[in-house]
Design an enzyme around this catalytic site. Structure first.
Site, PDB file in Angstrom:
ATOM      1  N   SER A 173      -9.952   1.920   2.623  1.00  0.00           N
ATOM      2  CA  SER A 173      -9.078   2.722   1.812  1.00  0.00           C
ATOM      3  C   SER A 173      -8.013   1.944   1.044  1.00  0.00           C
ATOM      4  O   SER A 173      -7.452   2.462   0.084  1.00  0.00           O
ATOM      5  CB  SER A 173      -8.361   3.757   2.695  1.00  0.00           C
ATOM      6  OG  SER A 173      -7.475   3.109   3.593  1.00  0.00           O
ATOM      7  N   SER A 212     -10.154  -0.387   6.866  1.00  0.00           N
ATOM      8  CA  SER A 212      -9.572  -0.309   5.521  1.00  0.00           C
ATOM      9  C   SER A 212      -8.880  -1.551   4.995  1.00  0.00           C
ATOM     10  O   SER A 212      -8.467  -1.578   3.833  1.00  0.00           O
ATOM     11  CB  SER A 212      -8.583   0.848   5.451  1.00  0.00           C
ATOM     12  OG  SER A 212      -9.295   2.049   5.333  1.00  0.00           O
ATOM     13  N   LYS A 244       0.858  -1.189   0.000  1.00  0.00           N
ATOM     14  CA  LYS A 244       0.000   0.000   0.000  1.00  0.00           C
ATOM     15  C   LYS A 244       0.894   1.240   0.000  1.00  0.00           C
ATOM     16  O   LYS A 244       1.919   1.266   0.683  1.00  0.00           O
ATOM     17  CB  LYS A 244      -0.901  -0.028   1.250  1.00  0.00           C
ATOM     18  CG  LYS A 244      -1.952   1.096   1.298  1.00  0.00           C
ATOM     19  CD  LYS A 244      -2.867   0.940   2.521  1.00  0.00           C
ATOM     20  CE  LYS A 244      -3.927   2.014   2.601  1.00  0.00           C
ATOM     21  NZ  LYS A 244      -4.836   1.853   3.760  1.00  0.00           N
TER      22      LYS A 244
HETATM   23  N1  GLN Z   1     -13.445   3.963   5.820  1.00  0.00           N
HETATM   24  C1  GLN Z   1     -12.890   4.411   7.050  1.00  0.00           C
HETATM   25  C2  GLN Z   1     -12.593   5.873   6.990  1.00  0.00           C
HETATM   26  O1  GLN Z   1     -12.911   6.466   6.035  1.00  0.00           O
HETATM   27  C3  GLN Z   1     -11.683   3.600   7.421  1.00  0.00           C
HETATM   28  C4  GLN Z   1     -10.398   4.120   6.901  1.00  0.00           C
HETATM   29  C5  GLN Z   1      -9.223   3.281   7.313  1.00  0.00           C
HETATM   30  O2  GLN Z   1      -9.357   2.256   7.973  1.00  0.00           O
HETATM   31  N2  GLN Z   1      -8.035   3.751   6.963  1.00  0.00           N
HETATM   32  O3  GLN Z   1     -12.069   6.451   7.885  1.00  0.00           O
END
Ligand code: GLN
Length: 480
Positions: free
Chosen positions: A142, A166, A67
């Site tokens: 994400s 995410s 990532k």
């Molecule tokens: N979808 C969640 C957010 O927008 C989780 C993001 C994450 O785990 N980095 O914060």
């Protein structure tokens, strides 16, 4: 050989036994990236740098995707933000160091929501990654690129981070295994920060055992991370021989079966729970009474930490510079995308004097209640299962203009993040989306463990994975 159909473990074994070579494996995945990535757009950077190395290292230099949030020395790392375009870290993240010591080869940087903020990948400033099962849809986020790349067989495994879901959510939407350990197991040093009390590095793999292989390499104490844990991280290999779940107590929290879950998703989750029972587990209803406050608490604590962490990007010390750098506000409004700006503002607000007590302090107190809920539940059961996400993957563009709708899709993942617990998403079936889409899409079961309870998570996930393999494969639409 079609390496895309093999697990990480199997590919390593092929190399070690001399049936194939590192070069053959590497060329195979690079070729797949070349043909598939123009359609999927998972990669921000592909590294075509093959070097023959010692095959006796644990990972035998199998290529793995990273990532775009993990610092790798000299390799452009952007967190999918204009703010960091062109940034080449001068050091490796601790996790990257541990992986390198185990013979890891990084094949490239995978796209994501900017600074890991989002649930669809659409907040990336670089590109929009597509779901390999249906390229008109989001892969989840994400860690959008990591999930899509593993699902499309462009890499055998990938690294991700999970702050509020995410890893688990995109794994669910792409039909692969996503795993995050207990908060503090994996060092955060060199991982570009989103919300420091929540950020947890982890993995995307094809199998549960692959997740455990990487976990044992990645987890461990790091003097550079003050929240890093010292507890041993070994997984008892005997769990891989288990065939049933007798003596395992599994909790199903009643608060997680709410209106708004897609019917098809519910059906597959019910099927997986029935399978757990068939395997001998005792299924028990448990209660996590503060569940409904999770999203509100998360969307106060997380932006508070985001606004603090992202303050360093001012165009002077770090990040994109407007003109000569004197105008910090311009540097920041050019460098950050909309969602980052929204969260910085929200975070600054909840931390500001006059509002701190009403929001941040209160949210921190409720976070403790959420943790206590889990503690109590785990005194009765070994494992908790829930759906990973309320729906299958939605259409690209569907929720971009409605941040609240986007935040609601995190409803099942944020609470375990607030409590710092280990969690894994396991593919358990496919379901038609309720928006009229005609392709069946993957559904994931979230398997949560108690603090430091990774081994039990792997054991239950592995036994269920083996028992459901035939069903999941038989339902698999032949998309690619
Ligand atoms: N979808 C969640 C957010 O927008 C989780 C993001 C994450 O785990 N980095 O914060």
């Amino acid at each position: 050989m079609e390496f895309k159909d093999l697990s990480l473990k199997q590919i390593i074994a092929e190399i070690k036994s001399g049936k194939t070579t590192q070069k053959e494996v590497c060329d195979y995945f690079l070729a797949r990236i070349k043909t598939l990535d123009p359609k999927i757009e998972a990669f921000n950077l592909v590294r075509d740098v093959f070097e023959e190395k010692d095959i006796h290292s644990p990972l035998a230099w199998v290529p793995i995707g990273v990532k775009d949030v993990f610092s790798e020395i000299g390799v452009e790392t952007t967190a999918a933000s204009k703010m960091l375009a062109g940034y080449k870290p001068p050091y490796d993240a601790t996790i990257i160091t541990y992986l390198k010591e185990a013979g890891f080869s990084s094949i490239g940087k995978l796209n994501m929501d900017e600074f890991a903020m989002g649930g669809s990948g659409e907040n990336s400033a670089m590109r929009i990654t597509r779901n390999p099962w249906d390229t008109t849809r989001i892969p989840g986020g994400s860690s959008s690129g990591s999930a899509a790349a593993v699902a499309a067989g462009m890499v055998p495994a990938a690294l991700g981070t999970d702050t509020g879901g995410s890893i688990r959510q995109p794994a669910s939407m792409c039909g692969i295994v996503g795993f995050k350990p207990t908060y503090g197991r994996n060092s955060r040093k060199g991982v570009i920060a989103m919300a420091s009390s929540l950020d947890t590095p982890g993995t995307f793999t094809k199998t549960v055992e692959d997740a455990a292989i990487l976990y044992e390499i990645m987890a461990g104490y790091d003097t550079w991370d003050s929240t890093s844990l010292k507890e041993p991280t070994v997984i008892n290999p005997a769990i891989w021989d288990k065939k049933d779940l007798k003596w395992v107590k599994i909790g199903v929290p009643k608060e997680y079966f709410i209106e708004g879950i897609e019917k098809g998703v519910q059906k597959e989750i019910d099927g997986a729970i029935a399978k757990l029972r068939e395997l001998g587990a005792e299924i028990k209803e448990v209660s996590l009474p503060h569940t409904e406050y999770g999203l509100a608490v998360y969307y106060i604590i997380m932006p508070a930490e985001v606004s603090t962490n992202l303050a360093r990007y001012d165009g002077i010390r770090f990040g994109h510079t407007h003109g000569g750098g004197a105008d910090i506000a311009m540097s920041r409004s050019e460098g950050f995308g909309k969602e980052s700006q929204r969260r910085i503002m929200l975070g600054s607000f909840v931390l500001s004097s006059g509002f701190y007590d009403a929001y941040y302090r209160r949210a921190s107190l409720v976070r403790e209640l959420i943790k206590d809920d889990f503690k109590k539940a785990f005194s009765e059961v070994d494992i908790i299962v829930t759906p990973t996400a309320p729906s299958v993957a939605w259409r690209i563009g569907e929720k971009v203009d409605d941040p609240l709708k986007m935040y609601l899709s995190d409803v099942f993942t944020v609470n375990a993040s607030l409590a710092g617990l280990p969690g894994l998403s396991l593919p358990v079936g496919y379901s038609l989306p309720e928006d009229g889409g005609t392709t069946e899409l993957p559904v994931g079961l979230q398997i949560l463990g108690s603090e430091l309870g990774e081994e039990k998570v792997f054991e239950v996930a592995h036994v269920l994975e083996q028992a459901m393999k035939e069903y999941v494969n038989s339902k698999k639409p032949s998309t690619f």
